[in-house]
Every structure is written in C-alpha cells, then in structure tokens.
Scaffold this motif. Sequence first.
Motif, mmCIF file in Angstrom:
data_model
loop_
_atom_site.group_PDB
_atom_site.id
_atom_site.type_symbol
_atom_site.label_atom_id
_atom_site.label_comp_id
_atom_site.label_asym_id
_atom_site.label_seq_id
_atom_site.Cartn_x
_atom_site.Cartn_y
_atom_site.Cartn_z
ATOM 1 N N THR A 180 22.540 7.632 -15.435
ATOM 2 C CA THR A 180 23.505 8.709 -15.635
ATOM 3 C C THR A 180 23.140 9.911 -14.786
ATOM 4 O O THR A 180 21.995 10.059 -14.334
ATOM 5 C CB THR A 180 23.566 9.127 -17.119
ATOM 6 N N ALA A 181 24.099 10.755 -14.556
ATOM 7 C CA ALA A 181 23.906 12.037 -13.880
ATOM 8 C C ALA A 181 25.108 12.899 -14.213
ATOM 9 O O ALA A 181 26.204 12.392 -14.492
ATOM 10 C CB ALA A 181 23.777 11.856 -12.367
ATOM 11 N N LYS A 182 24.912 14.192 -14.207
ATOM 12 C CA LYS A 182 26.008 15.099 -14.533
ATOM 13 C C LYS A 182 27.180 14.896 -13.571
ATOM 14 O O LYS A 182 27.011 14.932 -12.357
ATOM 15 C CB LYS A 182 25.533 16.552 -14.483
ATOM 16 N N GLY A 183 28.356 14.666 -14.143
ATOM 17 C CA GLY A 183 29.557 14.471 -13.353
ATOM 18 C C GLY A 183 29.684 13.099 -12.732
ATOM 19 O O GLY A 183 30.663 12.827 -12.020
ATOM 20 N N LYS A 184 28.718 12.198 -13.003
ATOM 21 C CA LYS A 184 28.717 10.876 -12.365
ATOM 22 C C LYS A 184 28.895 9.735 -13.361
ATOM 23 O O LYS A 184 28.771 8.574 -13.003
ATOM 24 C CB LYS A 184 27.395 10.668 -11.603
ATOM 25 N N GLY A 185 29.183 10.064 -14.605
ATOM 26 C CA GLY A 185 29.366 9.009 -15.586
ATOM 27 C C GLY A 185 28.049 8.468 -16.108
ATOM 28 O O GLY A 185 26.957 8.927 -15.731
ATOM 29 N N THR A 186 28.143 7.452 -16.947
ATOM 30 C CA THR A 186 26.961 6.857 -17.582
ATOM 31 C C THR A 186 27.117 5.353 -17.665
ATOM 32 O O THR A 186 28.203 4.845 -17.961
ATOM 33 C CB THR A 186 26.760 7.419 -19.005
ATOM 34 N N THR A 187 26.035 4.646 -17.393
ATOM 35 C CA THR A 187 26.002 3.197 -17.573
ATOM 36 C C THR A 187 24.822 2.847 -18.467
ATOM 37 O O THR A 187 23.690 3.276 -18.202
ATOM 38 C CB THR A 187 25.862 2.449 -16.241
ATOM 39 N N ILE A 188 25.092 2.086 -19.522
ATOM 40 C CA ILE A 188 24.052 1.665 -20.462
ATOM 41 C C ILE A 188 23.894 0.159 -20.384
ATOM 42 O O ILE A 188 24.879 -0.588 -20.441
ATOM 43 C CB ILE A 188 24.414 2.093 -21.895
ATOM 44 N N TYR A 189 22.654 -0.285 -20.228
ATOM 45 C CA TYR A 189 22.332 -1.711 -20.192
ATOM 46 C C TYR A 189 21.483 -2.061 -21.415
ATOM 47 O O TYR A 189 20.464 -1.400 -21.661
ATOM 48 C CB TYR A 189 21.556 -2.076 -18.931
ATOM 49 N N ALA A 190 21.905 -3.058 -22.148
ATOM 50 C CA ALA A 190 21.122 -3.539 -23.281
ATOM 51 C C ALA A 190 20.813 -5.014 -23.057
ATOM 52 O O ALA A 190 21.735 -5.833 -22.935
ATOM 53 C CB ALA A 190 21.884 -3.352 -24.583
ATOM 54 N N ASP A 191 19.538 -5.360 -22.951
ATOM 55 C CA ASP A 191 19.119 -6.736 -22.709
ATOM 56 C C ASP A 191 18.503 -7.319 -23.976
ATOM 57 O O ASP A 191 17.653 -6.693 -24.607
ATOM 58 C CB ASP A 191 18.087 -6.785 -21.580
ATOM 59 N N VAL A 192 18.949 -8.519 -24.321
ATOM 60 C CA VAL A 192 18.502 -9.178 -25.551
ATOM 61 C C VAL A 192 18.119 -10.626 -25.214
ATOM 62 O O VAL A 192 18.878 -11.325 -24.524
ATOM 63 C CB VAL A 192 19.618 -9.188 -26.619
ATOM 64 N N PRO A 193 16.964 -11.111 -25.678
ATOM 65 C CA PRO A 193 16.597 -12.515 -25.434
ATOM 66 C C PRO A 193 17.501 -13.453 -26.225
ATOM 67 O O PRO A 193 17.876 -13.155 -27.360
ATOM 68 C CB PRO A 193 15.141 -12.592 -25.909
ATOM 69 N N LEU A 194 17.861 -14.564 -25.616
ATOM 70 C CA LEU A 194 18.672 -15.564 -26.296
ATOM 71 C C LEU A 194 17.778 -16.491 -27.120
ATOM 72 O O LEU A 194 16.566 -16.542 -26.932
ATOM 73 C CB LEU A 194 19.469 -16.384 -25.286
ATOM 74 N N MET A 195 18.414 -17.231 -28.019
ATOM 75 C CA MET A 195 17.669 -18.187 -28.846
ATOM 76 C C MET A 195 17.136 -19.305 -27.982
ATOM 77 O O MET A 195 17.753 -19.726 -27.000
ATOM 78 C CB MET A 195 18.598 -18.774 -29.926
ATOM 79 N N ASP A 196 15.938 -19.816 -28.331
ATOM 80 C CA ASP A 196 15.373 -20.957 -27.611
ATOM 81 C C ASP A 196 16.126 -22.229 -27.949
ATOM 82 O O ASP A 196 16.682 -22.363 -29.023
ATOM 83 C CB ASP A 196 13.879 -21.125 -27.976
#
Length: 226
Positions: free
Chosen positions: A210-226
């Motif tokens: 993120t940055a002021k005036g540049k929007g925001t991107t959020i990444y959430a990473d989660v492990p999958l089931m084996d």
Amino acid sequence: MQAGFGTRRGNAAETWRRKVARRLIAAEEKLCLRLSRELHDDLGQMLASVALELHTIRMESQDMDQRLTRAAMLVDQLSAKVHDAAWSLRPADLDHAGLRASVEDLATMLCSQLDIPCDMDLAALSYILIPESALTVYRVAQEALTNIGKHARPSRVSVTAHVHDHRLRLTIEDDGLGFDGHVAPGSHHLGLAGVRERLASIGGELSIETAKGKGTTIYADVPLMD
C-alpha cells in the motif's frame, strides 16, 4: 551441537506458541458461535414476535397509530441490528453455503453498497480446507472488505484466489486512498493485526502492499490440506 539444540528449542517454542494461539482462537470462535445462535434463535425470535404484535395493534387502533408506528419501526431496526450482530459473530452462510459463496457475498454486498465494479475469481476457494482455515480466510476477507468500505473510497475492487505450491492465496485489491505502510497502523487497521495472528496460528501469512493515493493490496496465504 549447541546451535542445533538452540534451533530445535526455538522450533519447539514456536510450535507451542502456535498451538496455544489456535486453541485461544478456537475457544473464541466457539463462544461467538454460541452467542450468535442465542442472538438469532432467542432474542431474534422474541423481537419478531413483538414486532408482529405491534403491527397488529397498529392496524386495529387509530388513536395510537403514530406512536405504534414509531415503536414498530424501532423494533424492526433493532431486529436488523441483532441479525447483523449474530452474522458478524459467526456467519451462518459459511457453514451452509461454503467459503467461496460466503466471500462472494461479502464482496458483492460491498460493491453494491459503494456502487462500484468488483472483479472476482474465487473458484480456488472451492478447495477443501479444514474448518479453522476456512474461517480464517473468511475473516481476512471480512476485515479487508470492511476496511475498504469504511476508509478506502475506491472506484473498483478485486477479490481473487489462486493455488500455488500447495498453498491457497486470497488477494484483495482496491484502487482507493491507501495508507503509509511504513508507519504504525491507525485504529482502523488494528483488525489486520488480529487477522495476521490468526493466519500465523495455522501456518499462514499476511502481507500488505500500500501507499498513500495508490490503493491497497492484501495477500493472505494458507496451507492446503495434505
């Protein structure tokens, strides 16, 4: 030998910390589920009965029509707030409709309220996750979209999910106001700290661009089931 022992001890401490965090989060969600059911089933039903009585009396009475109309309106508003509170504590749709549909509903609702386009590609959320991971991903989406609605003022929003290297990544992006990612978050971003802790407890990660005036991107990473 000493370095190896220290590493093993550090790994054990981190495993223990995550286990404790997961137990605390599970206990919190169990309490939220109970409160949500009580709000919806008990208080919600009582309010619905009162509203019905008020509407019936109003139809049969001319003298108190104005006061009864106001009372009925207040009860209807209170019922809506109880419903919203119950839904926030534990989203019933997550149990019934699944993660993909629940996140799609969140994004659709936000973009409809803001009257902006929303790009969605959430087929990857159909992957089977353990309940704890599915709830965590939902909470990430809920927190991020709520913040967008309150603070970002975007002209578009994108919500996507993809699978890579046996991990699920949820990406939520907006082109709104953004914020300074190099300073301590303001009060309206503190919820992201809780989300980060939730993700860490299940071996996941949260990252923000993120940055002021540049929007925001959020990444959430989660492990999958084996």
